[in-house]
Motif scaffolding. Structure first.
Motif, PDB file in Angstrom:
ATOM      1  N   ILE A  41       0.846  -1.104   0.084  1.00 46.71           N
ATOM      2  CA  ILE A  41      -0.088   0.031   0.078  1.00 46.71           C
ATOM      3  C   ILE A  41       0.963   1.240   0.052  1.00 46.71           C
ATOM      4  CG2 ILE A  41      -1.865   1.217   1.305  1.00 46.71           C
ATOM      5  CD1 ILE A  41      -2.438  -1.377   2.614  1.00 46.71           C
ATOM      6  N   TRP A  42       1.016   1.835  -0.923  1.00 48.73           N
ATOM      7  CA  TRP A  42       1.671   3.112  -1.279  1.00 48.73           C
ATOM      8  C   TRP A  42       1.311   4.555  -1.327  1.00 48.73           C
ATOM      9  CZ3 TRP A  42       6.712   1.532  -0.935  1.00 48.73           C
ATOM     10  CH2 TRP A  42       6.760   0.061  -1.226  1.00 48.73           C
ATOM     11  N   LYS A  43      -0.028   4.661  -1.296  1.00 46.41           N
ATOM     12  CA  LYS A  43      -0.864   5.723  -1.389  1.00 46.41           C
ATOM     13  C   LYS A  43      -1.850   5.905   0.026  1.00 46.41           C
ATOM     14  CE  LYS A  43      -0.508   6.673  -6.280  1.00 46.41           C
ATOM     15  NZ  LYS A  43      -1.208   6.836  -7.395  1.00 46.41           N
ATOM     16  N   ALA A  44      -1.967   7.084   0.382  1.00 46.19           N
ATOM     17  CA  ALA A  44      -2.780   7.405   1.653  1.00 46.19           C
ATOM     18  C   ALA A  44      -4.286   7.285   1.179  1.00 46.19           C
ATOM     19  CB  ALA A  44      -2.690   8.746   2.206  1.00 46.19           C
ATOM     20  N   SER A  45      -4.486   7.534  -0.314  1.00 41.04           N
ATOM     21  CA  SER A  45      -5.905   7.365  -0.703  1.00 41.04           C
ATOM     22  C   SER A  45      -6.330   6.046  -0.859  1.00 41.04           C
ATOM     23  CB  SER A  45      -6.083   7.981  -2.268  1.00 41.04           C
ATOM     24  OG  SER A  45      -5.011   7.503  -2.971  1.00 41.04           O
ATOM     25  N   GLU A  46      -5.210   5.133  -1.268  1.00 42.98           N
ATOM     26  CA  GLU A  46      -5.690   3.763  -1.070  1.00 42.98           C
ATOM     27  C   GLU A  46      -5.944   3.126   0.103  1.00 42.98           C
ATOM     28  OE1 GLU A  46      -3.503  -0.393  -2.797  1.00 42.98           O
ATOM     29  OE2 GLU A  46      -2.419   1.387  -2.996  1.00 42.98           O
ATOM     30  N   GLN A  54      -6.978   4.779   2.582  1.00 43.62           N
ATOM     31  CA  GLN A  54      -8.157   5.295   3.130  1.00 43.62           C
ATOM     32  C   GLN A  54      -9.489   4.656   2.594  1.00 43.62           C
ATOM     33  OE1 GLN A  54      -8.411   9.773   2.217  1.00 43.62           O
ATOM     34  NE2 GLN A  54     -10.170   9.860   3.571  1.00 43.62           N
ATOM     35  N   ARG A  55      -9.161   4.031   1.190  1.00 38.90           N
ATOM     36  CA  ARG A  55     -10.434   3.451   0.678  1.00 38.90           C
ATOM     37  C   ARG A  55     -10.544   1.929   1.322  1.00 38.90           C
ATOM     38  NH1 ARG A  55     -10.157  -0.643  -2.363  1.00 38.90           N
ATOM     39  NH2 ARG A  55      -8.004  -0.146  -3.093  1.00 38.90           N
ATOM     40  N   LEU A  56      -9.212   1.307   1.758  1.00 36.48           N
ATOM     41  CA  LEU A  56      -9.189   0.199   2.487  1.00 36.48           C
ATOM     42  C   LEU A  56      -9.941   0.192   3.884  1.00 36.48           C
ATOM     43  CD1 LEU A  56      -5.791  -1.305   1.391  1.00 36.48           C
ATOM     44  CD2 LEU A  56      -8.213  -2.232   0.764  1.00 36.48           C
ATOM     45  N   LEU A  57      -9.764   1.466   4.506  1.00 31.93           N
ATOM     46  CA  LEU A  57     -10.276   1.509   5.797  1.00 31.93           C
ATOM     47  C   LEU A  57     -11.688   1.727   5.725  1.00 31.93           C
ATOM     48  CD1 LEU A  57      -7.562   4.001   7.246  1.00 31.93           C
ATOM     49  CD2 LEU A  57      -7.975   1.618   7.915  1.00 31.93           C
ATOM     50  N   GLY A  58     -12.151   2.460   4.643  1.00 36.02           N
ATOM     51  CA  GLY A  58     -13.596   2.697   4.519  1.00 36.02           C
ATOM     52  C   GLY A  58     -14.425   1.595   3.986  1.00 36.02           C
ATOM     53  N   GLU A  59     -13.689   0.501   3.462  1.00 32.05           N
ATOM     54  CA  GLU A  59     -14.525  -0.830   3.183  1.00 32.05           C
ATOM     55  C   GLU A  59     -14.604  -1.480   4.361  1.00 32.05           C
ATOM     56  OE1 GLU A  59     -11.670  -2.839   0.348  1.00 32.05           O
ATOM     57  OE2 GLU A  59     -12.442  -1.397  -1.257  1.00 32.05           O
ATOM     58  N   ARG A  60     -13.833  -1.424   5.424  1.00 35.13           N
ATOM     59  CA  ARG A  60     -13.717  -1.846   6.888  1.00 35.13           C
ATOM     60  C   ARG A  60     -14.743  -1.137   7.758  1.00 35.13           C
ATOM     61  NH1 ARG A  60      -9.928  -6.003   7.845  1.00 35.13           N
ATOM     62  NH2 ARG A  60      -9.377  -6.807   5.788  1.00 35.13           N
ATOM     63  N   GLY A  61     -15.437   0.111   7.229  1.00 35.32           N
ATOM     64  CA  GLY A  61     -16.426   0.676   8.175  1.00 35.32           C
ATOM     65  C   GLY A  61     -15.810   1.846   8.600  1.00 35.32           C
ATOM     66  N   VAL A 107     -14.523   5.520   8.441  1.00 34.56           N
ATOM     67  CA  VAL A 107     -14.425   6.831   7.309  1.00 34.56           C
ATOM     68  C   VAL A 107     -13.465   7.718   8.253  1.00 34.56           C
ATOM     69  CG1 VAL A 107     -15.535   8.353   6.231  1.00 34.56           C
ATOM     70  CG2 VAL A 107     -16.622   6.209   6.585  1.00 34.56           C
ATOM     71  N   ILE A 108     -12.570   8.129   7.551  1.00 31.35           N
ATOM     72  CA  ILE A 108     -11.501   9.266   8.178  1.00 31.35           C
ATOM     73  C   ILE A 108     -11.225  10.393   6.894  1.00 31.35           C
ATOM     74  CG2 ILE A 108      -9.246   9.453   8.490  1.00 31.35           C
ATOM     75  CD1 ILE A 108      -8.763   6.805   9.676  1.00 31.35           C
ATOM     76  N   SER A 109     -11.431  11.718   7.689  1.00 35.42           N
ATOM     77  CA  SER A 109     -11.379  12.797   6.710  1.00 35.42           C
ATOM     78  C   SER A 109      -9.929  12.916   6.266  1.00 35.42           C
ATOM     79  CB  SER A 109     -11.552  14.058   7.641  1.00 35.42           C
ATOM     80  OG  SER A 109     -10.476  14.146   8.682  1.00 35.42           O
ATOM     81  N   ALA A 110      -9.772  13.628   5.023  1.00 38.76           N
ATOM     82  CA  ALA A 110      -8.585  13.832   4.607  1.00 38.76           C
ATOM     83  C   ALA A 110      -7.631  14.438   5.560  1.00 38.76           C
ATOM     84  CB  ALA A 110      -8.786  14.748   2.997  1.00 38.76           C
ATOM     85  N   GLY A 111      -7.878  15.325   6.157  1.00 41.01           N
ATOM     86  CA  GLY A 111      -7.091  15.978   7.146  1.00 41.01           C
ATOM     87  C   GLY A 111      -6.296  15.028   8.279  1.00 41.01           C
ATOM     88  N   LYS A 112      -7.334  14.294   8.655  1.00 42.90           N
ATOM     89  CA  LYS A 112      -6.941  13.088   9.555  1.00 42.90           C
ATOM     90  C   LYS A 112      -6.127  11.913   9.072  1.00 42.90           C
ATOM     91  CE  LYS A 112      -8.072  10.441  13.390  1.00 42.90           C
ATOM     92  NZ  LYS A 112      -9.119  10.080  14.597  1.00 42.90           N
ATOM     93  N   MET A 113      -6.475  11.703   7.809  1.00 47.41           N
ATOM     94  CA  MET A 113      -5.609  10.712   7.013  1.00 47.41           C
ATOM     95  C   MET A 113      -4.351  11.250   6.662  1.00 47.41           C
ATOM     96  SD  MET A 113      -6.023   7.644   6.047  1.00 47.41           S
ATOM     97  CE  MET A 113      -4.396   6.968   5.673  1.00 47.41           C
ATOM     98  N   SER A 114      -4.428  12.397   6.230  1.00 51.14           N
ATOM     99  CA  SER A 114      -3.000  12.982   6.181  1.00 51.14           C
ATOM    100  C   SER A 114      -1.809  12.973   7.404  1.00 51.14           C
ATOM    101  CB  SER A 114      -3.077  14.441   5.770  1.00 51.14           C
ATOM    102  OG  SER A 114      -1.796  15.219   5.503  1.00 51.14           O
ATOM    103  N   GLY A 115      -2.750  13.292   8.756  1.00 55.88           N
ATOM    104  CA  GLY A 115      -1.839  13.471   9.896  1.00 55.88           C
ATOM    105  C   GLY A 115      -1.489  12.092  10.237  1.00 55.88           C
ATOM    106  N   LEU A 116      -2.311  10.900   9.792  1.00 50.76           N
ATOM    107  CA  LEU A 116      -1.826   9.315  10.434  1.00 50.76           C
ATOM    108  C   LEU A 116      -0.818   8.962   9.206  1.00 50.76           C
ATOM    109  CD1 LEU A 116      -5.337   7.891  10.764  1.00 50.76           C
ATOM    110  CD2 LEU A 116      -3.752   8.236  12.407  1.00 50.76           C
TER     111      LEU A 116
END
Length: 111
Positions: free
Chosen positions: A14-19, A21-28, A30-39
């Protein structure tokens, strides 16, 4: 502690934050773009245990792979002081006694 999400994700392809983030969304989760950037790129100040559980589930890892302990960042514990038998009766080394203050309540209303 050092946050190791990016390396743990890269080890799993997994090389991209967006990818991620999508995998996390599939598991229920949902993380905002700002929080995902921080993580993804930073050192988060806090993370909920529920979120950590989903992240570990997506990466199929344990929290010990995401949270790495840095041994040099915490000062060693101060040695415990023992009470000397000669100091037990010494008033100079005892904390001051607690004395109640005079009540400063409201005055009574006029009769």
């Amino acid at each position: 502690m050092r946050w190791n999400l990016r390396l743990a994700a890269a080890n799993r392809g997994i090389w991209k934050a967006s990818e991620f983030q999508r995998l996390l969304g599939e598991r229920g989760l949902v993380i905002s773009a700002g929080k995902m950037s921080g993580l993804w790129s930073g050192q988060p100040h806090s993370i909920k245990l529920d979120e950590l559980e989903v992240i570990c589930s997506v990466l199929d890892c344990g929290p010990e792979e995401l949270l790495l302990r840095e041994h040099d960042t915490v000062a060693p514990a101060a040695p415990a002081t023992s009470v000397d038998a000669s100091a037990v009766g010494d008033e100079a080394k005892q904390p001051p006694a607690v004395r109640p203050r005079a009540p400063r309540g409201r005055s009574l209303p006029p009769a």
